[in-house]
Design an enzyme around this catalytic site. Structure first.
Site, mmCIF file in Angstrom:
data_model
loop_
_atom_site.group_PDB
_atom_site.id
_atom_site.type_symbol
_atom_site.label_atom_id
_atom_site.label_comp_id
_atom_site.label_asym_id
_atom_site.label_seq_id
_atom_site.Cartn_x
_atom_site.Cartn_y
_atom_site.Cartn_z
ATOM 1 C CG HIS A 278 -1.637 1.289 1.371
ATOM 2 N ND1 HIS A 278 -2.761 1.656 1.040
ATOM 3 C CD2 HIS A 278 -1.077 2.548 2.121
ATOM 4 C CE1 HIS A 278 -3.110 2.915 1.273
ATOM 5 N NE2 HIS A 278 -2.140 3.390 2.047
ATOM 6 C CD GLU A 279 2.229 3.680 3.600
ATOM 7 O OE1 GLU A 279 2.478 4.701 3.391
ATOM 8 O OE2 GLU A 279 1.145 3.123 4.334
ATOM 9 C CG HIS A 282 0.886 6.250 -1.012
ATOM 10 N ND1 HIS A 282 -0.251 6.785 -1.602
ATOM 11 C CD2 HIS A 282 0.728 5.880 0.305
ATOM 12 C CE1 HIS A 282 -1.191 6.320 -0.440
ATOM 13 N NE2 HIS A 282 -0.672 5.974 0.358
ATOM 14 C CD GLU A 357 -3.494 7.022 2.239
ATOM 15 O OE1 GLU A 357 -3.273 5.937 2.182
ATOM 16 O OE2 GLU A 357 -2.726 7.771 2.269
#
Length: 425
Positions: A278-279, A282, A357
């Site tokens: 997930h990070e 970005h 997000e």
């Protein structure tokens, strides 16, 4: 006239504080939609009754302090500007030294120290709430050290801002705001570049990840995402908090992949890999650069508004505020207006952040193909931080840069049920 307006503002602040308390604790009960009850998104399925009750109390108290602290800071700015402490600080600086540079340093120190000391009790109450509910375990000495570190960093930045404003306003009284905006662009990028290697270590201890097997798997994900990282960093947060977190920050060679040690201790490998994916999303989607670009765009609007308001204030209240010919005294006015604008515009910036997000969640699910690990990660994040799965609407607009846990877990639950239905067919 200004003092009368100030006291009206104080009265409105008190009414506002009472209204926020009523809204949070009486007008916004914690309710779970019937469609979610019994699913993995329902906190009753992964939290005890005591944890649910504590999360409600803790979250509402933290929300209340959020909505109170910023407007209270505006009142402090108004006190400094109107009564006028700002003029007194300048007189002290002039009496101590004749050198302009040191006068600015002394004035900014008196101004920022006054804010720091006055705001500290409110921050201390907020800190005590986190301690009493077991979310924070930060010793008072460490908490105080971090606050002093922040004060010193802010002081250095404010001295630079004050020197610039004092110089540029003298040379360009009408266009100072656009030159300031231009200067803010390289400053913003430089902060993002140096933060992982210079600023973050001032607050916490970083080391390379001890679990080399896990580091290898995370770096494999990073390689798929074309992230230029040779190491995964572990930050010792267990001495400060029971919450979980991980992040990827920085630009280019200063990019850092970071895991809190609390995350390593409480999550299984699958959940950790999901969070890291997930990070990394970005970085893949260039959310940092996109966020900075949008910030620069909106800051142009902000600087333009500040320029107009400051011009109007100087034209109408220059004598009563004692700022005639003294641009240094404009600093508190500029900071106050920016603080108000940032607070008012936060629902817009939060909306953009939530969209990023959501995209990162989808990327991580596709990359790891492990929805159960994702669900488990979100449940653990909720429990460890005593977070509300469904915050009140006003809180969601002004505070939530991520989708609510009800949204995130509910989406995964729906995807799992849809997959199960497809397999049965």
């Amino acid at each position: 006239m200004l003092k009368k307006g100030f006291w009206i503002g104080v009265g409105l602040f008190i009414l506002y504080a009472v209204g926020i308390w009523w809204y949070l604790f009486y007008a916004s009960p914690q309710e779970i939609p019937n469609a979610i009850r019994g699913s993995v998104a329902d906190p009753n399925t992964f939290m005890t009754n005591q944890e649910i009750e504590l999360s409600y109390e803790y979250s509402r108290l933290k929300h209340f302090f959020f909505f109170i602290i910023t407007p209270f800071e505006w009142i402090l700015y108004a006190v400094i500007i109107i009564f006028p402490l700002s003029k007194t600080f300048k007189q002290w600086a002039n009496e101590i030294t004749k050198f302009k540079f040191f006068q600015v340093m002394i004035y900014v120190f008196a101004f920022s120290f006054t804010l720091f000391v006055t705001m500290l009790p409110l921050k201390w109450f907020s800190y005590q709430i986190s301690i009493s509910y077991g979310v924070s375990v930060t010793p008072f000495s460490v908490w105080m050290r971090d606050n002093i570190t922040s004060f010193l960093l802010n002081y250095i930045m404010l001295v630079a801002i004050a020197l610039w404003l004092n110089w540029i306003m003298n040379r360009s009284p009408n266009k100072w705001w656009i030159y300031s905006w231009f200067l803010s662009i390289p400053f913003t990028f430089s902060v993002i570049f140096i933060q992982p290697v210079l600023i973050d270590p001032l607050y916490n201890d970083f080391s390379t990840l001890q679990n080399k097997e896990l580091e290898s798997e995370i770096l494999s994900l990073a390689q798929e995402a074309n992230i230029p990282a040779e190491h995964v960093y572990e930050v010792k947060m267990s001495a400060k908090t029971n919450s979980l977190n991980a992040y990827v920050n920085g630009i280019g060679p200063n990019t850092r992949i970071v895991l809190w040690d609390t995350t390593l201790a409480k999550l299984n490998k699958g959940s950790i890999l999901f969070i890291m994916a997930h990070e990394m999303a970005h970085y893949v989607y260039k959310h940092v650069l996109l966020g900075v670009s949008l910030s620069i765009l909106f800051s142009f609007i902000g600087f333009w508004i500040v320029g107009k308001i400051v011009k109007g204030i100087k034209e109408r209240f220059e004598e009563s505020l004692h700022i005639n010919g003294n641009n240094l005294l404009v600093l508190p006015i500029v900071l106050m207006i920016f603080s108000i604008l940032i607070f008012i515009s936060s629902p817009i910036s939060n909306y953009v952040s939530r969209e990023m997000e959501r995209a990162a969640d989808s990327y991580a699910i596709e990359l790891t193909e492990d929805k159960d690990a994702a669900i488990s990660a979100f449940q653990q994040l909720t429990t460890s931080g005593l977070s509300e799965v469904q915050p009140p609407t006003l809180v969601y607009w002004f505070r939530y840069r991520h989708p609510s846990m009800l949204e995130r877990i509910g989406k995964l639950s729906y995807m799992s049920e849809e997959k199960s239905f497809t397999n049965q067919k």
